[in-house]
Design a protein around this motif. Structure first.
Motif, PDB file in Angstrom:
ATOM      1  N   MET A 192      38.955  42.207  40.881  1.00 31.48           N
ATOM      2  CA  MET A 192      39.790  42.654  41.987  1.00 31.48           C
ATOM      3  C   MET A 192      40.231  44.101  41.817  1.00 31.48           C
ATOM      4  O   MET A 192      40.528  44.781  42.789  1.00 31.48           O
ATOM      5  CB  MET A 192      41.014  41.742  42.113  1.00 31.48           C
ATOM      6  CG  MET A 192      40.663  40.264  42.322  1.00 31.48           C
ATOM      7  SD  MET A 192      39.637  40.005  43.774  1.00 31.48           S
ATOM      8  CE  MET A 192      40.797  40.408  45.078  1.00 31.48           C
ATOM      9  N   ARG A 193      40.295  44.574  40.584  1.00 29.42           N
ATOM     10  CA  ARG A 193      40.716  45.957  40.356  1.00 29.42           C
ATOM     11  C   ARG A 193      39.605  46.923  40.739  1.00 29.42           C
ATOM     12  O   ARG A 193      39.860  48.052  41.140  1.00 29.42           O
ATOM     13  CB  ARG A 193      41.076  46.162  38.880  1.00 29.42           C
ATOM     14  CG  ARG A 193      42.350  45.472  38.441  1.00 29.42           C
ATOM     15  CD  ARG A 193      42.666  45.831  37.003  1.00 29.42           C
ATOM     16  NE  ARG A 193      43.547  44.842  36.394  1.00 29.42           N
ATOM     17  CZ  ARG A 193      43.605  44.607  35.102  1.00 29.42           C
ATOM     18  NH1 ARG A 193      42.808  45.268  34.282  1.00 29.42           N
ATOM     19  NH2 ARG A 193      44.442  43.706  34.622  1.00 29.42           N
ATOM     20  N   ALA A 194      38.358  46.481  40.571  1.00 26.69           N
ATOM     21  CA  ALA A 194      37.226  47.382  40.821  1.00 26.69           C
ATOM     22  C   ALA A 194      36.451  46.977  42.064  1.00 26.69           C
ATOM     23  O   ALA A 194      35.246  47.208  42.156  1.00 26.69           O
ATOM     24  CB  ALA A 194      36.304  47.399  39.597  1.00 26.69           C
ATOM     25  N   HIS A 195      37.140  46.351  43.043  1.00 27.16           N
ATOM     26  CA  HIS A 195      36.422  45.893  44.235  1.00 27.16           C
ATOM     27  C   HIS A 195      35.830  47.048  45.033  1.00 27.16           C
ATOM     28  O   HIS A 195      34.876  46.861  45.773  1.00 27.16           O
ATOM     29  CB  HIS A 195      37.362  45.068  45.129  1.00 27.16           C
ATOM     30  CG  HIS A 195      38.507  45.842  45.686  1.00 27.16           C
ATOM     31  ND1 HIS A 195      39.684  46.016  44.988  1.00 27.16           N
ATOM     32  CD2 HIS A 195      38.668  46.492  46.870  1.00 27.16           C
ATOM     33  CE1 HIS A 195      40.526  46.742  45.731  1.00 27.16           C
ATOM     34  NE2 HIS A 195      39.933  47.042  46.860  1.00 27.16           N
ATOM     35  N   SER A 196      36.400  48.254  44.852  1.00 26.03           N
ATOM     36  CA  SER A 196      35.852  49.405  45.558  1.00 26.03           C
ATOM     37  C   SER A 196      34.686  50.040  44.790  1.00 26.03           C
ATOM     38  O   SER A 196      34.046  50.962  45.278  1.00 26.03           O
ATOM     39  CB  SER A 196      36.946  50.462  45.779  1.00 26.03           C
ATOM     40  OG  SER A 196      37.465  50.901  44.530  1.00 26.03           O
ATOM     41  N   ASP A 197      34.416  49.532  43.585  1.00 23.16           N
ATOM     42  CA  ASP A 197      33.339  50.072  42.759  1.00 23.16           C
ATOM     43  C   ASP A 197      32.577  48.910  42.116  1.00 23.16           C
ATOM     44  O   ASP A 197      32.684  48.653  40.914  1.00 23.16           O
ATOM     45  CB  ASP A 197      33.917  50.993  41.680  1.00 23.16           C
ATOM     46  CG  ASP A 197      32.842  51.810  40.971  1.00 23.16           C
ATOM     47  OD1 ASP A 197      31.639  51.543  41.224  1.00 23.16           O
ATOM     48  OD2 ASP A 197      33.193  52.688  40.172  1.00 23.16           O
TER      49      ASP A 197
END
Length: 342
Positions: free
Chosen positions: A259-264
């Motif tokens: 969830m922390r890296a959902h944009s990557d």
């Protein structure tokens, strides 16, 4: 013990009662009663707990944060499935054991906070613990497992926690509807088994793991494992919870969506490959970091400035922005080594 109370209470009678209540709470945590000692009686006028064990009084007065109560509406599919299954086990007479397995960033703490808020909103007691103080501090009412369960620092197989059946801790655990223990992958299996032995004893249900309570463990075996002094790889693995007889009793709930890296998503998958040991490495087991996530080192005096600019772009303009400051950091090799040791 009275000096702190005297600063706010000029009355000797009130100060005496406050100290007596503190002594009673300490004795209760050790399984003793203040009435067994030649001390003045406690006036219930000054006792907010009114005879309720101190541990239960404190847990019952943990207020659910409004934002946490609404977290259940924001769970992803993986978290929702785990949330529903854990809550269902609370209502069953035999409870259940769960292990929430997920790399960092998959929302384990998010799930814990949702569970704690839900259980506490039903006027039930939920005990939140973690192996490390940092992990415990981000859960409402969190305590370290050693502190909450009175786990001895050194313990052998077949051992017990150091609280008695008559103690406030035992009363709290008997009353609790949910027990959460995060970062359990970092601790030796004997300490988890000691809690199991103690729970079976105080619940008078020796045939059920943890006496039939619903217990949720969490952690990531890709990260720091138990510390075995001068231990080999095999000894370290053998000391972990996965080598405990309790492991087969646990329902394994996996969280894999970062969830922390959902944009990557590329970076999230890259971390998983490293954690799972499937990323390409050399004969020494070393992984080469991709060029796109590295700041080149050339050996000139401007390397440090380039690193700072990469991690903290436009630092002067964002100096007062707490989100900007707390979302990035530069760790020295000495600091990284300290984190690994901890």
């Amino acid at each position: 013990m009275s000096e702190d109370y005297r600063r706010n209470n000029p009355s000797d009678a009130i100060v005496e009662q406050m100290v007596l209540i503190d002594i009673r709470n300490m004795l209760q945590s050790m399984g003793k009663e203040i009435k067994s000692f030649p001390l003045p009686e406690i006036d219930n006028t000054y006792d907010d707990a009114c005879g309720v064990p101190h541990e239960i009084f404190k847990e019952s007065n943990i207020e659910s944060i409004e934002d946490d109560v609404a977290l259940s509406d924001s769970l992803n599919n993986e978290q929702r499935a785990a949330y529903d299954e854990i809550l269902s086990s609370i209502d069953s007479k035999d409870g259940g054991l769960f292990f929430v397995d997920g790399p960092g960033g998959t929302g384990k703490t998010f799930l814990y906070r949702a569970l704690l808020a839900k259980v506490r909103s039903q006027n039930k007691i939920a005990v939140a613990t973690a192996t490390s103080g940092v992990a415990a501090s981000i859960m409402p009412g969190g305590r370290t497992a050693h502190s909450r369960f009175k786990i001895p620092l050194t313990i052998e197989s077949g051992g017990y926690c150091s609280f008695t059946k008559q103690s406030g801790t035992a009363t709290l655990l008997r009353t609790a509807s949910l027990i959460i223990w995060d970062e359990v992958s970092m601790i030796k299996k004997q300490k988890v088994e000691a809690l199991d032995n103690s729970m079976r004893d105080i619940m008078d249900r020796p045939d059920l793991p943890f006496g039939g309570k619903t217990v949720v463990f969490g952690g990531d075996f890709r990260q720091v494992l138990p510390v075995v002094r001068k231990g080999s790889r095999a000894q370290i693995v053998d000391a972990s919870l996965r080598r405990s007889y309790l492991w087969d009793y646990m329902r394994h709930l996996k969280l894999v969506r970062n969830m922390r890296a959902h944009s990557d998503p590329w970076f999230a998958e890259y971390l998983l490959r490293i954690g799972n040991g499937i990323e390409e490495s050399n004969v020494d087991g070393e992984v080469r970091l991709p060029d796109e996530i590295c700041v080149p080192y050339t050996g000139d005096d401007n390397d440090l400035d380039r690193l700072i600019q990469c991690i903290f772009p436009n630092l002067n303009e964002n100096m007062a922005n707490k989100d900007y400051i707390t979302s990035r950091a530069i760790l020295s090799t000495a600091m990284i080594g300290l984190i690994v040791l901890i």
